[in-house]
Design an enzyme around this catalytic site. Structure first.
Site, PDB file in Angstrom:
ATOM      1  CB  VAL A 153      80.806 -26.409  17.218  1.00  0.00           C
ATOM      2  CG1 VAL A 153      79.546 -26.138  16.424  1.00  0.00           C
ATOM      3  CG2 VAL A 153      80.923 -27.891  17.564  1.00  0.00           C
ATOM      4  CB  CYS A 154      81.814 -22.338  13.186  1.00  0.00           C
ATOM      5  SG  CYS A 154      81.475 -20.624  12.763  1.00  0.00           S
TER       6      CYS A 154
END
Lengths: 119, 123, 99
Positions: free
Chosen positions: A77-78
């Site tokens: 997940v960024c």
């Protein structure tokens, strides 16, 4: 083959993450490796362990967690996109990890094929 | 990452700025990509050409103006910016309206370039 | 290369831009709302049929079925399941999603 996946939309509103999941599962069934799925833009919302869909609906988040556990899929997940949207380590579902955009580029470099799902 | 491996990455931008976050967050990917020493190019198609329409002033909508970042791309050695000719024409824009130096190409020409890429990322 | 279109042709210009950009010998896969383009009577049918002369056109069957339109698929459109989607991705060197 090693296939990388990018998901740009969150769960339930768009079909993107459903398409990506069904694609990933089919790829694994065919003997390919889905090494990493990168969640960007609203896609980061796929990682919230607080997600509670109605009983008769698919559980998009748990489905990803299960795929990660059974097939060693790295769910990234960024961090910048996640913090913007209130996703932190404390509400992350199993199998997901928060990291930088470099993980997306790295996945692009290491994958034989790269597929984007979004809106 | 694998040392020394250079792949051709094309980032395809087809969405206008401000109405949605895609333009800004895509730009963030491109900036990170610069650190990986890959062959990077950007294609602006459809409403994506509006991202480069110069003169953006976002004070009134209280949103960060990220247009100056496009001008900084050259400092990161990212200078292959392709803009779709048909998209400009359909929007009453010309190359002079762009905030950075670009190469204007037809869709077919962009299509040919796309075929030569290793990775095409679209936002 | 493989072009993936997920938008209804009457909603956004994704298919139009894709068709004008895609090079001969490529393939187009319609998924999600993109599958509406692959149905008879849709105003995109003409240009899709025309494109078939130069490239192969595929549509994701589960998305057609979900929308109640699997029985009106345009002639020449090849139907695939998710496994077929995977094959199309691996058979082509690159793919572009026309989001």
């Amino acid at each position: 083959m090693n296939i990388g996946i990018l998901i740009n939309e969150g769960p339930y509103t768009h079909e993107a993450t459903d398409s990506a999941y069904l694609f990933a599962r089919a790829a694994i069934e065919k003997g390919h490796q889905v090494s990493r799925v990168f969640f960007y833009h609203d896609g980061v919302n796929n990682s919230s362990r607080l997600t509670e869909p109605p009983q008769d609906d698919r559980h998009i988040v748990n489905r990803w967690s299960k795929l990660a556990e059974e097939h060693k899929v790295d769910l990234v997940v960024c961090v910048a996109a996640a913090l913007r949207r209130g996703i932190k380590d404390e509400n992350l579902a199993p199998g997901f990890r928060i990291s930088g955009l470099g993980q997306l580029i790295e996945s692009g470099i290491q994958s034989d094929r790269y597929v984007t799902f979004g809106d | 990452m694998s040392e020394g491996q250079i792949k051709k990455f094309m980032y395809v931008n087809r969405k206008a700025p401000h109405g949605t976050i895609y333009a800004l967050e895509s730009l963030e990917v491109v900036l990170i990509a610069a650190a990986f020493d890959q062959d990077v190019s950007l294609a602006f198609m459809d409403d994506g050409v509006y991202q480069l329409k110069k003169g953006c002033n976002t004070k009134g909508i209280e949103v960060k103006n990220f247009q100056p970042t496009y001008r900084a791309l050259d400092d990161y050695d990212i200078n292959k910016l392709y803009v779709e000719k048909e998209a400009l024409e359909a929007r009453g824009l010309t190359e002079e309206d762009m905030c950075v130096p670009v190469e204007v190409l037809t869709r077919a020409e962009i299509g040919k370039l796309m075929e030569t890429q290793d990775i095409v990322l679209s936002f | 290369m493989l072009h993936i279109v997920n938008k209804s042709p009457l909603d956004r210009p994704a298919l139009d831009t894709c068709l004008a950009t895609a090079q001969p010998g490529g393939a187009i896969l319609l998924i999600e709302d993109g599958v509406y383009a692959a149905t008879t009577g849709n105003s995109a049918a003409g240009k899709l049929t025309q494109a078939m002369g130069q490239m192969k056109v595929y549509a994701l069957k589960p998305d057609l079925e979900a929308r109640g339109i699997a029985d009106r698929v345009l002639e020449g459109v090849n139907l695939v399941d998710y496994g077929g989607f995977v094959d199309l991705v691996t058979e082509h060197a690159t793919c572009q999603s026309w989001l």
